[in-house]
Design a protein around this motif. Structure first.
Motif, PDB file in Angstrom:
ATOM      1  N   GLY A  79      61.458  37.285  10.170  1.00 36.73           N
ATOM      2  CA  GLY A  79      60.051  37.306   9.778  1.00 36.73           C
ATOM      3  C   GLY A  79      59.183  36.263  10.438  1.00 36.73           C
ATOM      4  O   GLY A  79      58.000  36.125  10.097  1.00 36.73           O
ATOM      5  N   SER A  80      59.725  35.521  11.393  1.00 33.90           N
ATOM      6  CA  SER A  80      58.969  34.463  12.070  1.00 33.90           C
ATOM      7  C   SER A  80      58.258  35.011  13.306  1.00 33.90           C
ATOM      8  O   SER A  80      58.309  36.202  13.608  1.00 33.90           O
ATOM      9  N   THR A  81      57.617  34.122  14.035  1.00 33.03           N
ATOM     10  CA  THR A  81      56.968  34.513  15.291  1.00 33.03           C
ATOM     11  C   THR A  81      57.924  34.400  16.477  1.00 33.03           C
ATOM     12  O   THR A  81      57.540  34.670  17.611  1.00 33.03           O
ATOM     13  N   ARG A  82      59.156  33.997  16.217  1.00 30.85           N
ATOM     14  CA  ARG A  82      60.147  33.829  17.285  1.00 30.85           C
ATOM     15  C   ARG A  82      60.804  35.168  17.609  1.00 30.85           C
ATOM     16  O   ARG A  82      61.102  35.967  16.718  1.00 30.85           O
ATOM     17  N   HIS A  83      61.077  35.378  18.892  1.00 28.20           N
ATOM     18  CA  HIS A  83      61.701  36.618  19.358  1.00 28.20           C
ATOM     19  C   HIS A  83      63.009  36.306  20.070  1.00 28.20           C
ATOM     20  O   HIS A  83      63.058  35.444  20.942  1.00 28.20           O
ATOM     21  N   LEU A  97      64.194  27.444  12.080  1.00 26.24           N
ATOM     22  CA  LEU A  97      62.883  28.076  12.219  1.00 26.24           C
ATOM     23  C   LEU A  97      61.749  27.177  11.741  1.00 26.24           C
ATOM     24  O   LEU A  97      60.586  27.373  12.107  1.00 26.24           O
ATOM     25  N   ALA A 134      62.110  41.332  17.515  1.00 26.33           N
ATOM     26  CA  ALA A 134      60.775  40.817  17.838  1.00 26.33           C
ATOM     27  C   ALA A 134      60.312  39.743  16.868  1.00 26.33           C
ATOM     28  O   ALA A 134      59.454  38.916  17.209  1.00 26.33           O
ATOM     29  N   SER A 135      60.872  39.740  15.649  1.00 20.13           N
ATOM     30  CA  SER A 135      60.470  38.754  14.647  1.00 20.13           C
ATOM     31  C   SER A 135      61.717  38.256  13.932  1.00 20.13           C
ATOM     32  O   SER A 135      62.179  38.871  12.965  1.00 20.13           O
ATOM     33  N   THR A 189      64.584  34.292  25.068  1.00 22.26           N
ATOM     34  CA  THR A 189      64.327  35.507  24.283  1.00 22.26           C
ATOM     35  C   THR A 189      65.419  36.555  24.434  1.00 22.26           C
ATOM     36  O   THR A 189      65.397  37.572  23.734  1.00 22.26           O
TER      37      THR A 189
END
Length: 523
Positions: free
Chosen positions: A254-258, A136, A250-251, A218
């Protein structure tokens, strides 16, 4: 109140098949009757299948193993004080010190048999998710570069460089990309995927998630054959737990990656181990091989760029991201880097799973790790790489487990399965089996495979019966050339490999006196 003792009883399907469930019940009942505080943990298998059910007790000196344990042995074990690791005829000692395990290099399978498969707390405590955390922090290209540096190649059989496949999907322009894990483990003598599903499912989820982040996918699918009910159940529960813990969704952590994934169950067709046939099945159609190009990396699932890798390929990824590509590449030899989970089956004294760096010889695996044949008779043939792999002679056993070394003697590594035969085997019948298997499992799309395998059975039957052997042997060789050169996929293209290896190495079995004609029922 006395301290709670953790006792491990495998829930792996191989252990269940020889009574592990009854052993777990007996341990619980005996502990209750004696007023002992025990916590029974259902772990995966260590891979020492000849010792299953292998029961382990957590002590101050480490985990002590006892095996193989039957339900009738449990009372005697408690009587001897096995919850404290005391002496008993079934006591094997500290697990990590057992010679069979000490000689291995366990990277992918380091937690299998150690952890509670469905405990995320256990997974984290034993190093899980470190690879994903490091991924990540990298760009997609940075992850791909790490996989390239590792030298990881597809563990499903083809041996294609994983980093190159990921680079292709990474570079492809598309609004949607997919990750597909091929868990259709259909080769005879193979069970590594199943052991990992049942023994360390979060490892596969972590590996697929890292792949998704690397290439910009995704959505993911894990395709498992229906013959693995325990594995299916475990993986479905693990996916749900990972989603609830924020590892999937969706996170991602806790990251912005899905990225999210689901388990799909196949009906059990061998051809679904071929990547394009698997994709057809995932899309809800009959599993028929697709012509290439286009390759799945560019037009895969639903026509979108797709990473299709084997279970063991994805499962190697978290270790690589955690320790670095070079650390993984330091294992192995030549172009075969890292480790390979080897599965020993057939006529073998100590069957099971061994994870070793590439380069160890077949002889060392079979004779030293496997203990030779179970029958005690001499080894005559060894098949490497599943039902479409070559039959090797005893004289070829010094060949190292290496993609190129095996290819150099007309063999292949495949999924790492090794099946051993002693000197009672009839190799003409084994050649017939290869054709019969192909005839049954062919998708039927191309003529060389569909018709060639059926004709192959007929020709071998004529040879065994002694009917015009020279002419039929010539036809057999010609048919094998045709299937190799003209089949659409590896199903028909590789069927001649076991046939020709049997014919070339064990020609005497094709020249035996024909069996005596049995009288008809009416005579």
């Amino acid at each position: 109140m006395s301290e709670t003792v953790r006792i491990y009883v495998p829930i792996d399907a191989a252990a269940l098949s020889v009574g592990a469930e009854a052993v777990a019940r007996a341990v619980a009942q005996e502990a209750q009757a004696r007023g002992r505080n025990v916590q029974i943990v259902r772990n995966g298998s260590r891979g020492m299948l000849w010792l299953e059910p292998l029961v382990e007790v957590e002590t101050s000196k480490g985990r002590i193993a006892y095996g193989p344990v039957a339900a009738k042995d449990v009372a005697g074990l408690f009587e001897a004080g096995f919850e404290r690791g005391e002496a008993h005829k079934l006591r094997l000692g500290q697990v990590e010190e057992l010679d069979w395990l000490r000689r291995q290099q366990r990277l992918t399978f380091e937690r299998v048999g150690v952890t509670d498969p469905l405990s995320l707390a256990d997974y984290r405590r034993l190093g899980g998710l470190k690879g994903l955390e490091k991924a990540l922090a990298l760009s997609g290209q940075g992850i791909v570069d790490a996989i390239k540096a590792s030298g990881l190649r597809g563990r499903g059989g083809a041996g294609f460089p994983t980093g190159i496949k990921w680079q292709t999907v990474h570079d492809a322009k598309a609004e949607q990309k997919y990750i597909v894990c091929n868990g259709d483990e259909g080769d005879s003598g193979t069970f590594a995927d199943r052991m990992l599903f049942e023994g360390d499912p979060f490892l596969l989820i972590e590996g697929m998630t890292i792949a998704a982040i690397a290439v910009g996918a995704t959505k993911g699918y894990l395709y498992i054959r229906s013959e693995y009910p325990h594995a299916i159940r475990t993986m479905q529960q693990a996916v749900l737990k990972a989603r609830n813990a924020g590892i999937l969704g969706a996170s991602v952590m806790g990251s912005t990656r899905h990225f999210d994934m689901e388990v799909r169950v196949g009906a059990g067709a061998y051809i679904c181990g071929e990547e394009t046939s698997l994709l057809e099945s995932l899309e809800g159609r009959r599993a028929i091989v697709r012509a290439k190009p286009p390759i799945p990396a560019l037009q895969g699932l639903f026509g979108k760029p797709t990473v299709v890798n084997n279970v063991l390929s994805f499962a190697a990824v978290p270790w690589i991201l955690d320790h670095g590509g070079q650390a993984y590449a330091d294992y192995g030899m030549g172009r075969s880097r890292g480790t390979l989970p080897v599965q020993l089956g057939g006529n073998i004294r100590r069957g099971g799973l061994i994870e070793l760096a590439f380069g160890i010889s077949l002889r060392a695996i079979i004779e030293e790790m496997g203990g030779g044949t179970l029958s005690g008779r001499p080894i005559r043939a060894v098949q490497v790489g599943g039902p479409l792999g070559a039959y090797l002679t005893e004289k070829q056993l010094d060949t190292p487990m290496d993609y190129e070394a095996l290819a150099g003697i007309g063999a292949m590594l495949g999924h790492g399965g090794i099946v051993v035969f002693d000197d009672s085997v009839d190799m003409a019948k084994q050649a017939r089996f290869a054709f019969a298997f192909c005839a049954k499992e062919s998708c039927g799309k191309c003529t060389p495979c569909r018709i060639g395998a059926t004709r192959g059975v007929e020709i071998v039957d004529k040879i065994i019966a002694g009917h015009e052997r020279p002419k039929n042997l010539a036809v057999l060789r010609d048919l094998n050339r045709l299937m190799t050169d003209a089949s659409l996929c590896a199903m028909g293209g590789l069927t001649p490999m076991p046939v020709m290896s049997a014919l070339n190495h064990f020609s005497e079995d094709f020249d035996r006196p024909p069996p005596e004609r049995l009288p008809l029922a009416a005579e």
